[in-house]
Design an enzyme around this catalytic site. Structure first.
Site, mmCIF file in Angstrom:
data_model
loop_
_atom_site.group_PDB
_atom_site.id
_atom_site.type_symbol
_atom_site.label_atom_id
_atom_site.label_comp_id
_atom_site.label_asym_id
_atom_site.label_seq_id
_atom_site.Cartn_x
_atom_site.Cartn_y
_atom_site.Cartn_z
ATOM 1 C CE LYS A 100 -4.008 1.490 2.712
ATOM 2 N NZ LYS A 100 -4.711 1.365 3.992
ATOM 3 C CE LYS A 181 27.294 13.643 11.797
ATOM 4 N NZ LYS A 181 26.486 13.103 10.691
ATOM 5 C CE LYS A 183 25.984 11.475 17.133
ATOM 6 N NZ LYS A 183 25.168 11.480 15.894
ATOM 7 C CG ASP A 212 23.746 14.407 14.305
ATOM 8 O OD1 ASP A 212 22.573 14.837 14.325
ATOM 9 O OD2 ASP A 212 24.055 13.250 13.953
ATOM 10 C CB ALA A 213 20.490 18.430 17.411
ATOM 11 C CG ASN A 214 21.632 12.313 16.782
ATOM 12 O OD1 ASN A 214 22.663 12.830 17.210
ATOM 13 N ND2 ASN A 214 21.642 11.337 15.895
ATOM 14 C CD GLU A 238 23.702 14.971 10.781
ATOM 15 O OE1 GLU A 238 24.788 15.362 10.266
ATOM 16 O OE2 GLU A 238 23.489 13.778 11.063
ATOM 17 C CD GLU A 264 20.810 10.607 10.775
ATOM 18 O OE1 GLU A 264 21.754 11.416 10.718
ATOM 19 O OE2 GLU A 264 20.807 9.635 11.538
ATOM 20 C CG HIS A 321 22.790 8.056 8.247
ATOM 21 N ND1 HIS A 321 22.355 6.774 8.489
ATOM 22 C CD2 HIS A 321 23.279 8.516 9.419
ATOM 23 C CE1 HIS A 321 22.562 6.493 9.758
ATOM 24 N NE2 HIS A 321 23.122 7.522 10.349
HETATM 25 MG MG MG Z 1 22.913 12.269 12.219
#
Ligand code: MG
Length: 387
Positions: A100, A181, A183, A212-214, A238, A264, A321
């Site tokens: 679907k 990079k 965190k 990168d703040a995720n 990020e 990502e 990623h």
């Molecule tokens: Mg990341």
């Protein structure tokens, strides 16, 4: 020519790192082997892949739907028109039967992992490295033989201070990397600013550091970080918002002039199109980070690139990623902006061939046939159990 079997095992990543959003203590990945009846050097060609990192193993969906659909289909419907090789577009269409629209993550990772393993087999049958096969099909003007590569690292290690982060960066610079990079969002803003200043003391230039703040920030924190990070002129910021909160992302982009990276955690062409339509992103500077094995694989990624081009985006804005050899070949084959590396963090699933070396931020593309997992001893030991 037929696919004889497709096998999967779930393997734990065995790492306790954490970012702003979650820890990896239970993380697993699916390792897949696509076994064919094509012989090379007297051995059946087997294509391998794994489902990158950050999403759990997905063998249940593979076994319930996607593997049986391929094995039950007429083998002649899965090969190219001249019958000389498998056709991943046809294999993708076979897996997508009776699915679907929408609801992508439930299947996109399982399908994409099998699809990328098929590409490994296709390239081995052509006796070429995968990046060259991809360049011939998807990139006018041939191939590059090296790609830019940055380190995704700077994880939070409880009880260790900025000296530990500086040691990590010193180590990566000595290995030949130039861009890092780290965190953010797993500490207070003053603590993260201290980490950024410590990292910049090692790297020298804001353009050599991304954060990168995720996807962990709500509105107040996303904007507070944007204001705190702005003076540093970083390479990119990020996932400042939830991956699907395009309105908030547009608000952050309006307040933050330096580049933003995201994508990502989007798994379909439609999601990426919505991101560039509604997320306030700027094609002249921002970075898109699609994870190819997690979002239906290479054929669908080529369609996503076409959609992006129609919205004014260049391939050089895409930094997929996944610090692994699958991503490395995709970056080289499609001529994308650059590749991520995760040295030493995800066990056997991190990194490239054992003999790969980074030189001043550039990584040479491997010349082994296929993806070249055979040159990653620890990972290949897991994969070969399947075949
Ligand atoms: Mg990341």
């Amino acid at each position: 020519m037929r696919i004889v079997d497709i096998r999967e095992i779930a393997v734990p990543l065995k790492t306790n790192m954490r970012n702003a959003a979650f820890d990896f203590s239970e993380m697993t990945t699916s390792v897949v082997a696509v076994v064919t009846d094509v012989l090379r050097a007297g051995q059946p060609v087997v294509g391998y892949a794994f489902n990158s990192t950050g999403r759990y193993a997905c063998g249940a969906q593979m076994r319930a739907r996607f593997i049986p659909r391929i094995l039950k289909s007429d083998p002649a419907t899965l090969v190219n028109d001249s019958g000389t090789n498998f056709d991943p577009a046809k294999i993708l269409a076979c897996m997508m039967q009776r699915e679907k629209p929408g609801g992508h993550t439930e299947r996109s990772i399982a399908i994409g992992t099998i699809e990328v393993a098929c590409w490994d087999a296709v390239a081995k049958i052509e006796d070429k490295p995968l990046y060259r096969v991809l360049a011939e099909r998807y990139t006018e003007g041939g191939t590059q033989d090296e790609v830019q590569c940055y380190v995704g690292g700077g994880w939070y290690h409880p009880d260790k201070g900025v000296e530990h982060l500086q040691d990590e960066i010193r180590h990566r610079l000595a290995e030949g990397y130039t861009t890092m990079k780290i965190k953010v969002g797993g500490a207070t803003i003053p603590e993260d600013v201290e980490r950024i200043e410590a990292a910049l003391a090692m790297l020298g230039d804001g353009n050599r550091l991304a954060v990168d703040a995720n996807g962990a920030f709500r509105r107040d924190r996303a904007l507070a970080y944007a204001w705190s990070l702005a003076p540093f002129g970083l390479r990119w910021f990020e996932e400042p918002t939830d991956p699907l909160d395009y309105a908030l992302l547009a608000e952050v982009a309006d307040q933050y002039a330096s580049p933003i990276g995201t994508g990502e955690n989007l798994f379909s062409t439609q999601d990426i199109e919505n991101l560039v339509r509604f997320g306030g992103l700027r094609a002249d500077r921002d970075i898109l980070q699609i994870d190819v094995p997690q979002s239906y694989g290479v054929v669908q990624f080529a369609r996503t690139l076409e959609a992006l081009q129609a919205h004014g985006w260049k391939r050089s804005s895409v930094f997929p990623h996944g610090g692994n050899q699958m991503t490395l070949h995709i970056v080289g084959g499609f001529g994308l902006g650059g590749c991520e590396a995760y040295p030493d963090v995800f066990g056997a699933f991190a990194g490239f061939a054992d003999d790969a070396r980074v030189d001043n931020g550039w990584l040479k593309l491997p010349d082994r046939p296929g993806i070249g997992f055979e040159a990653q001893n620890e990972l290949y030991a897991l994969m070969r159990q399947l075949a």
